[in-house]
Design a protein around this motif. Structure first.
Motif, PDB file in Angstrom:
ATOM      1  N   UNK A  77       0.827  -1.215   0.000  1.00 44.11           N
ATOM      2  CA  UNK A  77       0.000   0.000   0.000  1.00 44.11           C
ATOM      3  C   UNK A  77       0.864   1.269   0.000  1.00 44.11           C
ATOM      4  N   UNK A  78       1.890   1.238  -0.813  1.00 46.75           N
ATOM      5  CA  UNK A  78       2.751   2.403  -0.973  1.00 46.75           C
ATOM      6  C   UNK A  78       3.892   2.505   0.008  1.00 46.75           C
ATOM      7  N   UNK A  79       3.889   1.672   1.056  1.00 47.46           N
ATOM      8  CA  UNK A  79       4.952   1.694   2.062  1.00 47.46           C
ATOM      9  C   UNK A  79       6.039   0.701   1.647  1.00 47.46           C
ATOM     10  N   UNK A  80       7.287   1.165   1.653  1.00 45.08           N
ATOM     11  CA  UNK A  80       8.420   0.337   1.249  1.00 45.08           C
ATOM     12  C   UNK A  80       9.084  -0.273   2.495  1.00 45.08           C
ATOM     13  N   UNK A  81       9.145  -1.592   2.510  1.00 46.94           N
ATOM     14  CA  UNK A  81       9.787  -2.325   3.601  1.00 46.94           C
ATOM     15  C   UNK A  81      11.007  -3.051   3.057  1.00 46.94           C
ATOM     16  N   UNK A  82      12.106  -3.001   3.800  1.00 43.79           N
ATOM     17  CA  UNK A  82      13.290  -3.782   3.433  1.00 43.79           C
ATOM     18  C   UNK A  82      13.998  -4.242   4.705  1.00 43.79           C
ATOM     19  N   UNK A  83      14.667  -5.386   4.594  1.00 41.62           N
ATOM     20  CA  UNK A  83      15.343  -6.014   5.725  1.00 41.62           C
ATOM     21  C   UNK A  83      16.852  -5.878   5.540  1.00 41.62           C
ATOM     22  N   UNK A  93      17.583  -9.262  11.326  1.00 40.42           N
ATOM     23  CA  UNK A  93      17.442  -8.082  10.465  1.00 40.42           C
ATOM     24  C   UNK A  93      16.926  -6.875  11.232  1.00 40.42           C
ATOM     25  N   UNK A  94      17.313  -5.725  10.717  1.00 43.43           N
ATOM     26  CA  UNK A  94      16.622  -4.479  11.014  1.00 43.43           C
ATOM     27  C   UNK A  94      15.612  -4.284   9.889  1.00 43.43           C
ATOM     28  N   UNK A  95      14.481  -3.698  10.204  1.00 43.55           N
ATOM     29  CA  UNK A  95      13.462  -3.488   9.174  1.00 43.55           C
ATOM     30  C   UNK A  95      13.324  -1.990   8.907  1.00 43.55           C
ATOM     31  N   UNK A  96      13.617  -1.613   7.669  1.00 46.30           N
ATOM     32  CA  UNK A  96      13.503  -0.218   7.229  1.00 46.30           C
ATOM     33  C   UNK A  96      12.114   0.002   6.643  1.00 46.30           C
ATOM     34  N   UNK A  97      11.457   1.077   7.068  1.00 48.84           N
ATOM     35  CA  UNK A  97      10.091   1.384   6.628  1.00 48.84           C
ATOM     36  C   UNK A  97      10.083   2.808   6.082  1.00 48.84           C
ATOM     37  N   UNK A  98       9.619   2.969   4.839  1.00 47.24           N
ATOM     38  CA  UNK A  98       9.654   4.291   4.202  1.00 47.24           C
ATOM     39  C   UNK A  98       8.340   4.599   3.504  1.00 47.24           C
ATOM     40  N   UNK A  99       7.876   5.816   3.710  1.00 46.07           N
ATOM     41  CA  UNK A  99       6.679   6.294   3.011  1.00 46.07           C
ATOM     42  C   UNK A  99       6.754   7.807   2.874  1.00 46.07           C
ATOM     43  N   UNK A 100       6.736   8.271   1.637  1.00 48.97           N
ATOM     44  CA  UNK A 100       6.737   9.701   1.321  1.00 48.97           C
ATOM     45  C   UNK A 100       7.840  10.448   2.072  1.00 48.97           C
TER      46      UNK A 100
END
Length: 348
Positions: A77-83, A93-100
């Motif tokens: 839903x537009x939110x970028x997740x990466x480990x 892992x650390x989880x990176x969460x990015x939106x706008x």
């Protein structure tokens, strides 16, 4: 509303409707690693790194689990997740969460020292950083791993020269394998507690190289143990299982060995300060490397650590969560993994 919020189930991203390391069952869970306080049974869907998946499946059983590679982006839903590697244990892992343009990093548990087995910690730039503080006091300052393992091998060598058995404790996932990797096999043979050997088998199947080990069983003659080393779980100490090793010296490997009295409480003759978590300087270094102005402290010495960060000019907040750091793996609290360990010990 912030991209990530904190509620009675865990760390929540409302826009994507996912949780990170929830402590109550939810529909969709992103899991940083396989330790009991971060990876719990009951979620409908799990997402973790490919390297962490085998142990999580072993521990949780029949679950719906998908995997990602480190650095791979999943957009929900537009939110970028990466480990990204956390350096804590294999696959963590650390989880990176990015939106706008808003970036958060949920670090789970992590350490900066490269242990040679876990994927090395990768600092991630963000505005919001969620950190542990398991050892968030200035008294906690680690000695390099090579020096600690040299001390452990010297202790084993001395114990062997006395015709005794060395018993070294470390939790089944992570610490035990790190200890095994550093043991000097020229001294003698390595035996393992059943719960540790079960984990070893899972990791070996995914290509992790560990030294030869022998599972402790009833069929082994008690006369075979003296001169050798047994790597056991902390929960096994004080149990009838230990009596089979006769005249033994018990060593405990943990960050808690820094504190006076911890060795005695663990029932150990020797304490070795070795942790899969950051010490005080590393916690501060990690936070600095993120560039984050907003820091959320989830477990450990949360009040003291967050207060110190505020004094350094950061917006630091203490959070009350159900994460337990190293205690989650060494205390006996009736969780599924502890019950599995006890069953393994009873069968040996």
């Amino acid at each position: 509303m912030p991209l990530l919020t904190f509620n009675d189930c865990g760390i929540y991203c409302e826009r994507a409707d996912v949780y990170i390391d929830p402590w109550k069952p939810v529909d969709r869970a992103l899991i940083t690693h396989g330790h009991a306080d971060h990876s719990r049974w009951g979620n409908k869907y799990y997402l973790c790194t490919r390297a962490a998946a085998p142990v999580i499946r072993y521990r949780l059983g029949d679950i719906k689990l998908e995997t990602v590679e480190f650095g791979e982006v999943r957009t929900i839903n537009g939110v970028r997740f990466s480990f990204h590697p956390a350096g804590h244990i294999i696959g963590s892992a650390q989880i990176r969460v990015e939106y706008q343009g808003e970036i958060w990093v949920a670090s789970g548990d992590y350490k900066l020292e490269d242990d040679g087995l876990s994927e090395a910690y990768e600092p991630i730039r963000c505005q919001h950083f969620i950190t542990e503080s398991t050892f968030g006091l200035p008294v906690y300052r680690w000695t390099p791993q090579e020096e600690v393992m040299a001390d452990i091998n010297d202790w084993w060598r001395q114990t062997a020269s006395e015709g005794r058995t060395a018993i070294l404790t470390g939790y089944a996932l992570g610490k035990a394998q790190r200890l095994l990797d550093g043991l000097d096999t020229s001294i003698g043979k390595i035996y393992t507690h059943g719960a540790i050997e079960n984990t070893n088998e899972v990791l070996r199947k995914q290509g992790i190289k560990l030294p030869p080990t022998t599972r402790v069983t009833r069929e082994i003659n008690k006369k075979d143990y003296p001169g050798n080393i047994v790597v056991a779980t902390p929960g096994a100490i004080g149990q009838p299982w230990v009596k089979k090793f006769g005249n033994a010296s018990i060593g405990a490997a943990s960050g808690w060995m820094t504190l006076r009295g911890a060795r005695r409480r663990r029932g150990a003759d020797r304490g070795f300060v070795l942790s899969d978590h950051c010490d005080w300087p590393s916690l501060l270094e990690a936070i600095d490397l993120t560039g984050a102005d907003n820091v959320y402290v989830t477990h450990g010495y949360t009040a003291i650590f967050s207060k110190y960060l505020r004094e350094q000019g950061l917006n630091a907040v203490e959070l009350h969560t159900e994460y337990e750091g190293e205690l989650a793996e060494i205390e006996t609290k009736g969780n599924a993994e502890t019950e599995k360990e006890n069953a393994a010990a009873d069968a040996e």
